[in-house]
Design an enzyme around this catalytic site. Structure first.
Site, short mmCIF file in Angstrom:
data_model
loop_
_atom_site.label_atom_id
_atom_site.label_comp_id
_atom_site.label_asym_id
_atom_site.label_seq_id
_atom_site.Cartn_x
_atom_site.Cartn_y
_atom_site.Cartn_z
N ASP A 1 -14.84 -17.51 -34.79
CA ASP A 1 -13.86 -18.50 -34.34
C ASP A 1 -14.36 -19.85 -34.87
OD1 ASP A 1 -11.95 -20.06 -33.18
OD2 ASP A 1 -12.09 -19.10 -31.21
N GLU B 1 -10.12 -16.35 -36.70
CA GLU B 1 -8.86 -16.66 -36.03
C GLU B 1 -7.79 -17.13 -37.01
OE1 GLU B 1 -8.92 -19.42 -32.74
OE2 GLU B 1 -6.84 -18.92 -32.31
N ASP C 1 -13.13 -14.90 -29.71
CA ASP C 1 -13.52 -15.81 -28.62
C ASP C 1 -14.86 -15.40 -28.00
OD1 ASP C 1 -11.05 -17.33 -28.60
OD2 ASP C 1 -10.10 -15.70 -27.49
N ILE D 1 -13.27 -22.94 -34.63
CA ILE D 1 -13.34 -23.92 -33.53
C ILE D 1 -12.85 -23.21 -32.27
CG2 ILE D 1 -12.57 -26.13 -32.59
CD1 ILE D 1 -12.06 -27.14 -35.39
N ASP D 2 -13.75 -22.94 -31.35
CA ASP D 2 -13.33 -22.40 -30.06
C ASP D 2 -13.27 -23.58 -29.09
OD1 ASP D 2 -12.67 -20.25 -28.25
OD2 ASP D 2 -14.58 -20.72 -27.29
N THR E 1 -10.01 -25.58 -29.25
CA THR E 1 -9.24 -26.49 -30.11
C THR E 1 -8.54 -27.58 -29.28
OG1 THR E 1 -8.93 -24.87 -31.84
CG2 THR E 1 -7.28 -26.58 -31.73
C1 IPD Z 1 -9.35 -20.74 -26.45
C2 IPD Z 1 -10.51 -21.24 -25.65
C3 IPD Z 1 -10.11 -21.40 -24.20
C4 IPD Z 1 -9.55 -20.11 -23.63
C5 IPD Z 1 -8.44 -19.57 -24.51
C6 IPD Z 1 -8.91 -19.40 -25.92
P1 IPD Z 1 -9.12 -21.59 -28.99
O1 IPD Z 1 -9.70 -20.60 -27.82
O2 IPD Z 1 -11.60 -20.35 -25.72
O3 IPD Z 1 -11.18 -21.78 -23.39
O4 IPD Z 1 -9.07 -20.35 -22.34
O5 IPD Z 1 -8.01 -18.33 -23.97
O6 IPD Z 1 -7.87 -18.89 -26.71
O7 IPD Z 1 -7.66 -21.34 -29.10
O8 IPD Z 1 -9.44 -22.96 -28.58
O9 IPD Z 1 -9.89 -21.12 -30.16
CA CA Z 2 -11.01 -19.24 -29.37
CA CA Z 3 -10.09 -21.17 -32.39
#
Ligand code: IPD
Ligand code: CA
Ligand code: CA
Length: 267
Positions: A84, A65, A214, A86-87, A89
């Site tokens: 990713d 990402e 993701d 940190i999924d 964030t």
């Molecule tokens: C997000 C998370 C979130 C989802 C978003 C993603 P991020 O990733 O997975 O649950 O609803 O669409 O973009 O930005 O925290 O890596």
């Molecule tokens: Ca993510």
């Molecule tokens: Ca992320």
């Protein structure tokens, strides 16, 4: 080389870096004034993972990402990583305890290994193609029950909320499904959400738009757990571009189409 062990160990170390953030200081956001947040730790974790993996797999392609990503398609010969760092964030920033490190490894453009690790709960979900899905060493699999016997997870496509198609679309679908499920859950990490389907904590998860990093790792885990992952119109997913995601056990996946027929035709 035991590829799966290598990736699990690195995910664990990446998770330890995430935990340090809370010990040292409150997590500072680099971007402010909107809801697409990034912290120094997103970059730090990705840099760590790319560096360590490149030592072991120098010819692999890297898609992540944050900065320093290879642009080539992951659908090539050899190894590709889709990461990713940190999924979840936004959860990370608020110390919510539901965020993950997500690492997918593809071999000759085929699913190979998926690892999703939540350092707060110390839960490591993982799978290697053809060998089943596991949570901390124990096999996991989806249930064979319909939506009426399950929790429904969803994501809000938060970075697209200004577009009515995504915003209204999400809540119209929720309104249609809510009467048919036990309750709704919005965990805040799509990778974990899909792993929660794999481990039968929820029967179904949907989100109108997600990026390959993701869902790439969790998709491998879910399929190994016996679940189904498609786009929300039932077509196959791609790891080359953003798509909608519908992840469920077989019965919940069918229920989704049964209960959202009207919303599907209107979209
Ligand atoms: C997000 C998370 C979130 C989802 C978003 C993603 P991020 O990733 O997975 O649950 O609803 O669409 O973009 O930005 O925290 O890596
Ligand atoms: Ca993510
Ligand atoms: Ca992320």
């Amino acid at each position: 080389m035991d590829d799966l062990k290598i990736i699990r160990d690195l995910a664990q170390k990446a998770g330890d870096i995430m935990l340090e953030a809370h010990e040292i200081e409150s997590v500072q956001t680099e971007k402010s004034g909107d809801y697409n947040l990034v912290t120094a730790y997103d970059v730090k974790v990705q840099t760590f993972l790319f560096k360590e993996l490149k030592k072991l797999y120098p010819d692999a392609k890297f898609i992540g990402e944050e900065v320093g990503t290879d642009s080539p398609s992951p659908l090539e010969k050899g190894y590709s990583f889709i990461i990713d760092p940190i999924d979840g964030t936004t959860n990370f920033i608020h110390g919510y305890g539901i965020s993950s490190v997500s690492i997918a490894m593809l071999k000759d453009a085929e699913n190979y290994i998926g690892v999703v690790y939540n350092p707060y709960t110390k839960e490591m979900f993982y799978a290697k193609k053809g060998e089943g899905a596991f949570l901390n060493g124990k096999p996991v699999s989806v249930k064979d029950t319909g939506l009426n016997e399950n929790l429904l997870g969803f994501g809000t496509s938060p970075y697209y909320r200004h577009i009515p198609y995504y915003n209204d679309g999400t809540f119209d679908i929720l309104k249609a499904l809510y009467p048919h499920c036990q309750d709704l859950r919005r965990a805040g990490s799509a990778a974990l959400d899909i792993c929660y389907v794999a481990s039968a904590r929820q029967g179904l998860f949907f989100e109108l738009i997600l990026q390959p990093y993701d869902y790439a790792a969790a998709a491998i885990i879910l399929e190994e757990a016996g679940g189904i992952i498609t786009q929300m119109d039932g077509s196959p997913i791609s790891v080359e571009r953003p798509v909608s995601i519908l992840a469920g056990n077989r019965r919940c996946h069918e229920d989704f189409f049964r209960f959202t027929e009207k919303e599907q035709t209107e979209r």
